[in-house]
Design a protein around this motif. Structure first.
Motif, mmCIF file in Angstrom:
data_model
loop_
_atom_site.group_PDB
_atom_site.id
_atom_site.type_symbol
_atom_site.label_atom_id
_atom_site.label_comp_id
_atom_site.label_asym_id
_atom_site.label_seq_id
_atom_site.Cartn_x
_atom_site.Cartn_y
_atom_site.Cartn_z
ATOM 1 N N GLY A 85 0.788 -1.221 0.000
ATOM 2 C CA GLY A 85 0.000 0.000 0.000
ATOM 3 C C GLY A 85 0.819 1.269 0.000
ATOM 4 O O GLY A 85 0.297 2.352 0.277
ATOM 5 N N GLN A 86 2.107 1.151 -0.338
ATOM 6 C CA GLN A 86 3.015 2.293 -0.304
ATOM 7 C C GLN A 86 3.951 2.273 -1.510
ATOM 8 O O GLN A 86 4.103 1.246 -2.159
ATOM 9 C CB GLN A 86 3.880 2.227 0.961
ATOM 10 N N PRO A 87 4.624 3.390 -1.770
ATOM 11 C CA PRO A 87 5.698 3.364 -2.756
ATOM 12 C C PRO A 87 6.892 2.589 -2.203
ATOM 13 O O PRO A 87 7.024 2.442 -0.979
ATOM 14 C CB PRO A 87 6.078 4.849 -2.922
ATOM 15 N N PRO A 88 7.776 2.092 -3.063
ATOM 16 C CA PRO A 88 9.020 1.490 -2.572
ATOM 17 C C PRO A 88 9.796 2.485 -1.695
ATOM 18 O O PRO A 88 9.674 3.699 -1.867
ATOM 19 C CB PRO A 88 9.792 1.185 -3.860
ATOM 20 N N ALA A 89 10.585 1.969 -0.774
ATOM 21 C CA ALA A 89 11.317 2.809 0.176
ATOM 22 C C ALA A 89 12.191 3.853 -0.514
ATOM 23 O O ALA A 89 12.316 4.984 -0.035
ATOM 24 C CB ALA A 89 12.169 1.937 1.097
#
Length: 198
Positions: A85-89
């Protein structure tokens, strides 16, 4: 137009790379100037260091370059997968280091940072392309589509980019070449509509 194109996927053979390179070709063919960054290929350092936090600090030259490009962009395109649910780090680190006060937003005089920021980005439009393996119904019902909130509400709206478009391509693991080709046609159409030929 001057367009910033940011790609965050470690696999050079990924569909994310196909999206980014399709976008690059369409933008160049339309006569735009493109500032393209493949964050993994460039080994972008996502760590925000303590000394970098103050607004008026001297920035690392690479970060200063990214800040200058995003501040002067007429349009922004971001390409990344949906990971938890997020962009890659690496992309979250890019946001931390580049979407910074004095570049992308500012607070009103007398506001110590507790208020609502005023957007500074001059980009008239932003597009975010995502890939995922979660069905749309489950994404919306269970998770509430957090990437929409991150990019539209938490970043671009607050930074003054009010024309926002996003397209999630799914389900990647079961998609075939015909489906992917149709998706790339959608990418072309969205870009041409948001950033017409010069």
């Amino acid at each position: 137009m001057d367009i910033s194109l940011i790609l965050a996927h470690p696999d050079q053979n990924s569909f994310n790379h196909a999206i980014a390179h399709t976008a690059l070709d369409v933008l160049i063919d339309a006569g735009h100037t493109v500032r393209f960054h493949d964050l993994y290929k460039e080994q972008f350092d996502p760590i925000l260091y303590t000394e970098e936090i103050p607004r008026d600090t001297a920035l690392d030259p690479i970060i200063a370059c990214h800040c200058n490009e995003i501040a002067n962009a007429d349009g922004i395109i971001i390409v990344h997968p949906n990971w938890w649910g997020q962009p890659p780090a690496i992309l979250k680190g890019w946001v931390d280091r580049v979407i910074r006060p004095g570049i992308a937003y500012r607070f009103l005089e007398g506001d110590n940072g507790e208020g609502i920021p005023v957007g500074l980005l001059k980009a008239r439009a932003a597009i975010v392309f995502n890939t995922a393996n979660t069905p749309e119904e489950r994404e919306n019902a269970v998770f509430g589509d957090p990437l929409e909130q991150i990019w539209k509400d938490c970043i671009f709206d607050l930074c003054g980019v009010l024309q926002f478009h996003r397209r999630m391509f799914r389900i990647m693991v079961t998609s075939d070449e015909i489906r992917r080709a149709s998706w790339l046609t959608e990418v072309k159409e969205m870009i041409v509509q948001a950033f017409p030929k010069e």
